[in-house]
Write a protein that holds these residues in place. Structure first.
Motif, PDB file in Angstrom:
ATOM      1  N   PRO A 189       0.807  -1.231   0.000  1.00  0.00           N
ATOM      2  CA  PRO A 189       0.000   0.000   0.000  1.00  0.00           C
ATOM      3  C   PRO A 189       0.838   1.279   0.000  1.00  0.00           C
ATOM      4  O   PRO A 189       0.485   2.258  -0.670  1.00  0.00           O
ATOM      5  CB  PRO A 189      -0.828  -0.096   1.285  1.00  0.00           C
ATOM      6  CG  PRO A 189      -0.857  -1.534   1.614  1.00  0.00           C
ATOM      7  CD  PRO A 189       0.434  -2.089   1.113  1.00  0.00           C
ATOM      8  N   SER A 190       1.961   1.279   0.737  1.00  0.00           N
ATOM      9  CA  SER A 190       2.773   2.504   0.741  1.00  0.00           C
ATOM     10  C   SER A 190       3.402   2.746  -0.624  1.00  0.00           C
ATOM     11  O   SER A 190       3.522   3.893  -1.065  1.00  0.00           O
ATOM     12  CB  SER A 190       3.844   2.444   1.835  1.00  0.00           C
ATOM     13  OG  SER A 190       4.789   1.444   1.548  1.00  0.00           O
ATOM     14  N   SER A 191       3.771   1.693  -1.338  1.00  0.00           N
ATOM     15  CA  SER A 191       4.310   1.858  -2.690  1.00  0.00           C
ATOM     16  C   SER A 191       3.238   2.389  -3.633  1.00  0.00           C
ATOM     17  O   SER A 191       3.499   3.276  -4.452  1.00  0.00           O
ATOM     18  CB  SER A 191       4.832   0.527  -3.225  1.00  0.00           C
ATOM     19  OG  SER A 191       5.892   0.061  -2.430  1.00  0.00           O
ATOM     20  N   LEU A 192       2.026   1.843  -3.524  1.00  0.00           N
ATOM     21  CA  LEU A 192       0.933   2.321  -4.374  1.00  0.00           C
ATOM     22  C   LEU A 192       0.584   3.767  -4.066  1.00  0.00           C
ATOM     23  O   LEU A 192       0.318   4.560  -4.982  1.00  0.00           O
ATOM     24  CB  LEU A 192      -0.290   1.421  -4.203  1.00  0.00           C
ATOM     25  CG  LEU A 192      -0.156   0.015  -4.787  1.00  0.00           C
ATOM     26  CD1 LEU A 192      -1.371  -0.828  -4.413  1.00  0.00           C
ATOM     27  CD2 LEU A 192       0.038   0.057  -6.281  1.00  0.00           C
ATOM     28  N   LEU A 193       0.581   4.147  -2.794  1.00  0.00           N
ATOM     29  CA  LEU A 193       0.310   5.541  -2.434  1.00  0.00           C
ATOM     30  C   LEU A 193       1.391   6.475  -2.970  1.00  0.00           C
ATOM     31  O   LEU A 193       1.103   7.584  -3.412  1.00  0.00           O
ATOM     32  CB  LEU A 193       0.188   5.689  -0.919  1.00  0.00           C
ATOM     33  CG  LEU A 193      -1.137   5.212  -0.323  1.00  0.00           C
ATOM     34  CD1 LEU A 193      -1.064   5.214   1.204  1.00  0.00           C
ATOM     35  CD2 LEU A 193      -2.274   6.081  -0.804  1.00  0.00           C
ATOM     36  N   THR A 194       2.636   6.040  -2.947  1.00  0.00           N
ATOM     37  CA  THR A 194       3.736   6.842  -3.481  1.00  0.00           C
ATOM     38  C   THR A 194       3.558   7.047  -4.985  1.00  0.00           C
ATOM     39  O   THR A 194       3.714   8.154  -5.495  1.00  0.00           O
ATOM     40  CB  THR A 194       5.086   6.167  -3.191  1.00  0.00           C
ATOM     41  OG1 THR A 194       5.225   6.001  -1.788  1.00  0.00           O
ATOM     42  CG2 THR A 194       6.243   6.990  -3.728  1.00  0.00           C
ATOM     43  N   LEU A 195       3.225   5.967  -5.698  1.00  0.00           N
ATOM     44  CA  LEU A 195       2.996   6.085  -7.142  1.00  0.00           C
ATOM     45  C   LEU A 195       1.811   6.989  -7.443  1.00  0.00           C
ATOM     46  O   LEU A 195       1.856   7.804  -8.361  1.00  0.00           O
ATOM     47  CB  LEU A 195       2.750   4.702  -7.747  1.00  0.00           C
ATOM     48  CG  LEU A 195       3.979   3.822  -7.925  1.00  0.00           C
ATOM     49  CD1 LEU A 195       3.561   2.420  -8.363  1.00  0.00           C
ATOM     50  CD2 LEU A 195       4.937   4.427  -8.914  1.00  0.00           C
ATOM     51  N   TYR A 196       0.737   6.869  -6.662  1.00  0.00           N
ATOM     52  CA  TYR A 196      -0.437   7.711  -6.870  1.00  0.00           C
ATOM     53  C   TYR A 196      -0.101   9.179  -6.619  1.00  0.00           C
ATOM     54  O   TYR A 196      -0.530  10.053  -7.356  1.00  0.00           O
ATOM     55  CB  TYR A 196      -1.586   7.275  -5.959  1.00  0.00           C
ATOM     56  CG  TYR A 196      -2.806   8.138  -6.124  1.00  0.00           C
ATOM     57  CD1 TYR A 196      -3.647   7.968  -7.217  1.00  0.00           C
ATOM     58  CD2 TYR A 196      -3.105   9.142  -5.213  1.00  0.00           C
ATOM     59  CE1 TYR A 196      -4.753   8.771  -7.404  1.00  0.00           C
ATOM     60  CE2 TYR A 196      -4.213   9.953  -5.386  1.00  0.00           C
ATOM     61  CZ  TYR A 196      -5.034   9.762  -6.476  1.00  0.00           C
ATOM     62  OH  TYR A 196      -6.123  10.563  -6.651  1.00  0.00           O
ATOM     63  N   HIS A 197       0.676   9.430  -5.595  1.00  0.00           N
ATOM     64  CA  HIS A 197       1.060  10.802  -5.280  1.00  0.00           C
ATOM     65  C   HIS A 197       1.924  11.387  -6.391  1.00  0.00           C
ATOM     66  O   HIS A 197       1.825  12.565  -6.725  1.00  0.00           O
ATOM     67  CB  HIS A 197       1.795  10.851  -3.941  1.00  0.00           C
ATOM     68  CG  HIS A 197       2.205  12.222  -3.522  1.00  0.00           C
ATOM     69  ND1 HIS A 197       1.310  13.239  -3.338  1.00  0.00           N
ATOM     70  CD2 HIS A 197       3.425  12.754  -3.270  1.00  0.00           C
ATOM     71  CE1 HIS A 197       1.947  14.328  -2.987  1.00  0.00           C
ATOM     72  NE2 HIS A 197       3.236  14.063  -2.945  1.00  0.00           N
ATOM     73  N   LYS A 198       2.773  10.558  -6.986  1.00  0.00           N
ATOM     74  CA  LYS A 198       3.658  11.023  -8.051  1.00  0.00           C
ATOM     75  C   LYS A 198       2.894  11.288  -9.348  1.00  0.00           C
ATOM     76  O   LYS A 198       3.110  12.300 -10.009  1.00  0.00           O
ATOM     77  CB  LYS A 198       4.755   9.992  -8.292  1.00  0.00           C
ATOM     78  CG  LYS A 198       5.771  10.424  -9.303  1.00  0.00           C
ATOM     79  CD  LYS A 198       6.881   9.424  -9.465  1.00  0.00           C
ATOM     80  CE  LYS A 198       7.847   9.914 -10.521  1.00  0.00           C
ATOM     81  NZ  LYS A 198       8.824   8.919 -10.859  1.00  0.00           N
ATOM     82  N   ASP A 199       1.987  10.382  -9.739  1.00  0.00           N
ATOM     83  CA  ASP A 199       1.230  10.533 -10.987  1.00  0.00           C
ATOM     84  C   ASP A 199      -0.139   9.875 -10.854  1.00  0.00           C
ATOM     85  O   ASP A 199      -0.292   8.683 -11.128  1.00  0.00           O
ATOM     86  CB  ASP A 199       1.998   9.914 -12.146  1.00  0.00           C
ATOM     87  CG  ASP A 199       1.355  10.180 -13.506  1.00  0.00           C
ATOM     88  OD1 ASP A 199       0.384  10.963 -13.566  1.00  0.00           O
ATOM     89  OD2 ASP A 199       1.827   9.603 -14.496  1.00  0.00           O
ATOM     90  N   PRO A 200      -1.175  10.637 -10.468  1.00  0.00           N
ATOM     91  CA  PRO A 200      -2.509  10.063 -10.274  1.00  0.00           C
ATOM     92  C   PRO A 200      -3.122   9.470 -11.539  1.00  0.00           C
ATOM     93  O   PRO A 200      -3.982   8.610 -11.468  1.00  0.00           O
ATOM     94  CB  PRO A 200      -3.353  11.247  -9.792  1.00  0.00           C
ATOM     95  CG  PRO A 200      -2.398  12.259  -9.321  1.00  0.00           C
ATOM     96  CD  PRO A 200      -1.125  12.031 -10.072  1.00  0.00           C
TER      97      PRO A 200
END
Length: 153
Positions: free
Chosen positions: A23-34
């Motif tokens: 989940p933290s990796s997915l949140l990081t990716l979402y924050h970088k490029d939604p």
């Protein structure tokens, strides 16, 4: 038996770490490029979020081109909103600027015209004319040539 207990502990640790890392990796990716997570959006919905190129953008491009072409002899420029428009039949923006060319003590008003292609968002035609309709672009524009033009009185 101890091997099965060891494998169970290993699986529990792996599951515990995965519940934190994934989940933290997915949140990081979402924050970088939604936009990476826009699975259900249609192309039309995605296009509505893009800002289209408009007359304000075209005037900004024309002003930049004017500053580039006229350089140091350009004192200021302002948009002539009555003459600037989008020509639908030609699919171009026509931008008209009024510019002051010269130095702070002696300057002349010029009319600048730009055609901007909305697809490439670049100036496809540029010209500046003095009050007599003579093109500044066709002659070499330099501060000295502008001053010489004023001293022909």
């Amino acid at each position: 038996m101890s091997i099965l207990l060891y494998l169970k502990k290993l699986l529990l640790w792996g599951a515990g770490i995965s519940t934190i890392v994934v989940p933290s990796s997915l949140l990081t990716l979402y924050h970088k490029d939604p936009s990476l997570f826009s699975f259900g959006q249609s192309d039309q919905a995605a296009e509505r979020h893009n800002v289209p190129f408009d007359l304000l953008d075209a005037t900004a491009e024309c002003k930049l081109e004017t500053e580039e072409r006229l350089g140091d002899v350009l004192l200021r420029s302002r948009v002539d909103w009555h003459s600037s428009r989008f020509q639908k039949d030609r699919n171009i923006y026509v931008v008209s600027l009024q510019a002051d060319i010269g130095d702070i003590h002696r300057f002349e008003e010029a009319n600048v015209y730009c055609y901007i292609n909305p697809r490439t968002e670049q100036v496809s035609y540029f010209n500046a004319y003095d009050s007599e309709g003579k093109s500044y672009v066709s002659r070499a524009i330099s501060f000295d040539s502008v001053l010489k033009a004023f001293s022909r009185d």
